[in-house]
Design a protein around this motif. Structure first.
Motif, PDB file in Angstrom:
ATOM      1  N   ILE A 135      40.686  -4.365 -66.832  1.00 49.33           N
ATOM      2  CA  ILE A 135      40.389  -5.297 -65.749  1.00 49.33           C
ATOM      3  C   ILE A 135      39.709  -6.537 -66.329  1.00 49.33           C
ATOM      4  CG2 ILE A 135      39.212  -5.624 -63.542  1.00 49.33           C
ATOM      5  CD1 ILE A 135      39.152  -2.505 -63.353  1.00 49.33           C
ATOM      6  N   ALA A 136      40.428  -7.654 -66.301  1.00 50.15           N
ATOM      7  CA  ALA A 136      39.852  -8.943 -66.678  1.00 50.15           C
ATOM      8  C   ALA A 136      39.752  -9.833 -65.448  1.00 50.15           C
ATOM      9  CB  ALA A 136      40.697  -9.614 -67.753  1.00 50.15           C
ATOM     10  N   GLY A 137      40.475  -9.465 -64.381  1.00 47.11           N
ATOM     11  CA  GLY A 137      40.455 -10.191 -63.113  1.00 47.11           C
ATOM     12  C   GLY A 137      39.646  -9.422 -62.088  1.00 47.11           C
TER      13      GLY A 137
ATOM     14  N   ALA B 133      31.968  -4.284 -70.389  1.00 46.83           N
ATOM     15  CA  ALA B 133      31.488  -5.384 -71.229  1.00 46.83           C
ATOM     16  C   ALA B 133      30.327  -6.094 -70.553  1.00 46.83           C
ATOM     17  CB  ALA B 133      32.623  -6.366 -71.497  1.00 46.83           C
ATOM     18  N   THR B 134      29.497  -6.728 -71.360  1.00 46.70           N
ATOM     19  CA  THR B 134      28.391  -7.521 -70.841  1.00 46.70           C
ATOM     20  C   THR B 134      28.945  -8.662 -69.994  1.00 46.70           C
ATOM     21  OG1 THR B 134      27.107  -7.027 -72.810  1.00 46.70           O
ATOM     22  CG2 THR B 134      26.388  -8.907 -71.501  1.00 46.70           C
ATOM     23  N   GLY B 135      28.405  -8.805 -68.802  1.00 45.29           N
ATOM     24  CA  GLY B 135      28.860  -9.863 -67.901  1.00 45.29           C
ATOM     25  C   GLY B 135      29.835  -9.370 -66.844  1.00 45.29           C
ATOM     26  N   ALA B 136      30.368  -8.164 -66.993  1.00 44.97           N
ATOM     27  CA  ALA B 136      31.290  -7.608 -65.996  1.00 44.97           C
ATOM     28  C   ALA B 136      30.516  -7.250 -64.734  1.00 44.97           C
ATOM     29  CB  ALA B 136      31.983  -6.372 -66.567  1.00 44.97           C
ATOM     30  N   ARG B 137      31.228  -7.227 -63.603  1.00 48.85           N
ATOM     31  CA  ARG B 137      30.591  -6.905 -62.327  1.00 48.85           C
ATOM     32  C   ARG B 137      31.278  -5.686 -61.716  1.00 48.85           C
ATOM     33  NH1 ARG B 137      31.981 -11.696 -59.164  1.00 48.85           N
ATOM     34  NH2 ARG B 137      33.634 -11.830 -60.676  1.00 48.85           N
ATOM     35  N   MET B 138      30.463  -4.781 -61.136  1.00 49.36           N
ATOM     36  CA  MET B 138      31.012  -3.593 -60.491  1.00 49.36           C
ATOM     37  C   MET B 138      30.140  -3.192 -59.320  1.00 49.36           C
ATOM     38  SD  MET B 138      31.766   0.177 -61.995  1.00 49.36           S
ATOM     39  CE  MET B 138      32.130   1.504 -60.872  1.00 49.36           C
ATOM     40  N   ARG B 139      30.783  -2.836 -58.229  1.00 53.68           N
ATOM     41  CA  ARG B 139      30.093  -2.310 -57.057  1.00 53.68           C
ATOM     42  C   ARG B 139      30.853  -1.055 -56.640  1.00 53.68           C
ATOM     43  NH1 ARG B 139      29.281  -6.672 -53.186  1.00 53.68           N
ATOM     44  NH2 ARG B 139      27.414  -7.028 -54.415  1.00 53.68           N
ATOM     45  N   GLY B 140      30.232   0.097 -56.856  1.00 53.23           N
ATOM     46  CA  GLY B 140      30.873   1.363 -56.521  1.00 53.23           C
ATOM     47  C   GLY B 140      30.299   2.478 -57.370  1.00 53.23           C
ATOM     48  N   GLN B 141      30.917   3.627 -57.295  1.00 53.85           N
ATOM     49  CA  GLN B 141      30.459   4.793 -58.034  1.00 53.85           C
ATOM     50  C   GLN B 141      31.415   5.056 -59.188  1.00 53.85           C
ATOM     51  OE1 GLN B 141      30.011   8.293 -55.625  1.00 53.85           O
ATOM     52  NE2 GLN B 141      29.712   9.621 -57.379  1.00 53.85           N
ATOM     53  N   ALA B 142      30.869   5.434 -60.339  1.00 50.93           N
ATOM     54  CA  ALA B 142      31.685   5.716 -61.520  1.00 50.93           C
ATOM     55  C   ALA B 142      31.432   7.138 -61.996  1.00 50.93           C
ATOM     56  CB  ALA B 142      31.367   4.731 -62.632  1.00 50.93           C
ATOM     57  N   ASP B 143      32.495   7.918 -62.096  1.00 52.33           N
ATOM     58  CA  ASP B 143      32.448   9.262 -62.670  1.00 52.33           C
ATOM     59  C   ASP B 143      33.343   9.249 -63.889  1.00 52.33           C
ATOM     60  OD1 ASP B 143      30.811  10.363 -60.655  1.00 52.33           O
ATOM     61  OD2 ASP B 143      32.540  10.762 -59.374  1.00 52.33           O
TER      62      ASP B 143
ATOM     63  N   LEU C  26      36.337  -5.762 -68.547  1.00 48.21           N
ATOM     64  CA  LEU C  26      36.026  -6.853 -69.469  1.00 48.21           C
ATOM     65  C   LEU C  26      34.999  -7.797 -68.861  1.00 48.21           C
ATOM     66  CD1 LEU C  26      39.628  -7.560 -70.817  1.00 48.21           C
ATOM     67  CD2 LEU C  26      37.897  -6.014 -71.716  1.00 48.21           C
ATOM     68  N   ALA C  27      34.479  -8.702 -69.663  1.00 46.62           N
ATOM     69  CA  ALA C  27      33.398  -9.599 -69.243  1.00 46.62           C
ATOM     70  C   ALA C  27      33.763 -10.432 -68.023  1.00 46.62           C
ATOM     71  CB  ALA C  27      32.999 -10.507 -70.404  1.00 46.62           C
ATOM     72  N   SER C  28      35.013 -10.819 -67.902  1.00 50.51           N
ATOM     73  CA  SER C  28      35.435 -11.637 -66.759  1.00 50.51           C
ATOM     74  C   SER C  28      35.863 -10.792 -65.568  1.00 50.51           C
ATOM     75  CB  SER C  28      36.600 -12.540 -67.183  1.00 50.51           C
ATOM     76  OG  SER C  28      37.694 -11.742 -67.618  1.00 50.51           O
ATOM     77  N   GLY C  29      35.826  -9.456 -65.702  1.00 48.67           N
ATOM     78  CA  GLY C  29      36.329  -8.561 -64.667  1.00 48.67           C
ATOM     79  C   GLY C  29      35.323  -8.249 -63.582  1.00 48.67           C
TER      80      GLY C  29
END
Length: 170
Positions: free
Chosen positions: A108-110, A142-152, A125-128
């Motif tokens: 995921i870069a987008g 990667a540093t700078g990536a954004r995520m909202r949710g749960q990861a297993d 990725l950082a832009s993802g």
């Protein structure tokens, strides 16, 4: 008297038949080496791994639907719907996917808005940006990536869930 008549009449003093003409030769001709010919055709060698094709949704396209099958998918535009492939999924920088994902590897870069299930590997990725839950074998963020949710991730499926465990067991 003509030469033709003398040959036809069979006179002894007539000249004999003309010598056969020899074809002109080129100076120093290259030697001819015939290639061996197999008596039975041999099948082409099979590649060790099956070659997998990649499908592309270009950056100037917006598609709504469902993607299923084998092979790799690269999204550079916008796709709305679920993606279920036995291959890799790449969401390029500036691309957007809204829907659920099942794939071997997800990069995921987008932007991805949806859940990732049953992936062996996920790379954010950082832009993802990912909005949704992730279930995968391994995950790289990667540093700078954004995520909202749960990861297993990291579980092979053999571990019992908390509610399935016996509270008296040590």
């Amino acid at each position: 008297m003509s030469m033709w008549k003398d040959q036809l009449s069979g006179k002894k003093d007539a000249p004999g038949p003309l010598p056969e003409a020899t074809p002109p030769t080129t100076p120093n001709p290259a030697p001819f080496t015939p290639e061996p010919v197999a008596s039975t055709p041999t099948p082409a060698p099979r590649p060790a791994a099956r070659e997998v094709k990649e499908s592309l949704i270009a950056s100037d396209l917006t598609i709504e639907g469902k993607i299923e099958g084998t092979g790799h998918v690269r999204i550079a535009g916008t796709f709305k719907g679920d993606v279920n492939v036995q291959g890799d999924l790449t969401i390029e920088q500036g691309a957007r996917l809204s829907g659920g994902v099942k794939a071997n590897k997800v990069v995921i870069a987008g932007e991805l808005e949806g859940n990732i299930e049953a992936a062996k590997q996920v790379e954010l990725l950082a832009s993802g940006a990912l909005t949704g839950d992730v279930k995968c074998g391994s995950m790289t963020v990667a540093t700078g990536a954004r995520m909202r949710g749960q990861a297993d991730f990291g579980w092979d499926g053999s571990e019992p869930k908390k509610k399935d465990r016996d509270p008296d067991a040590a």
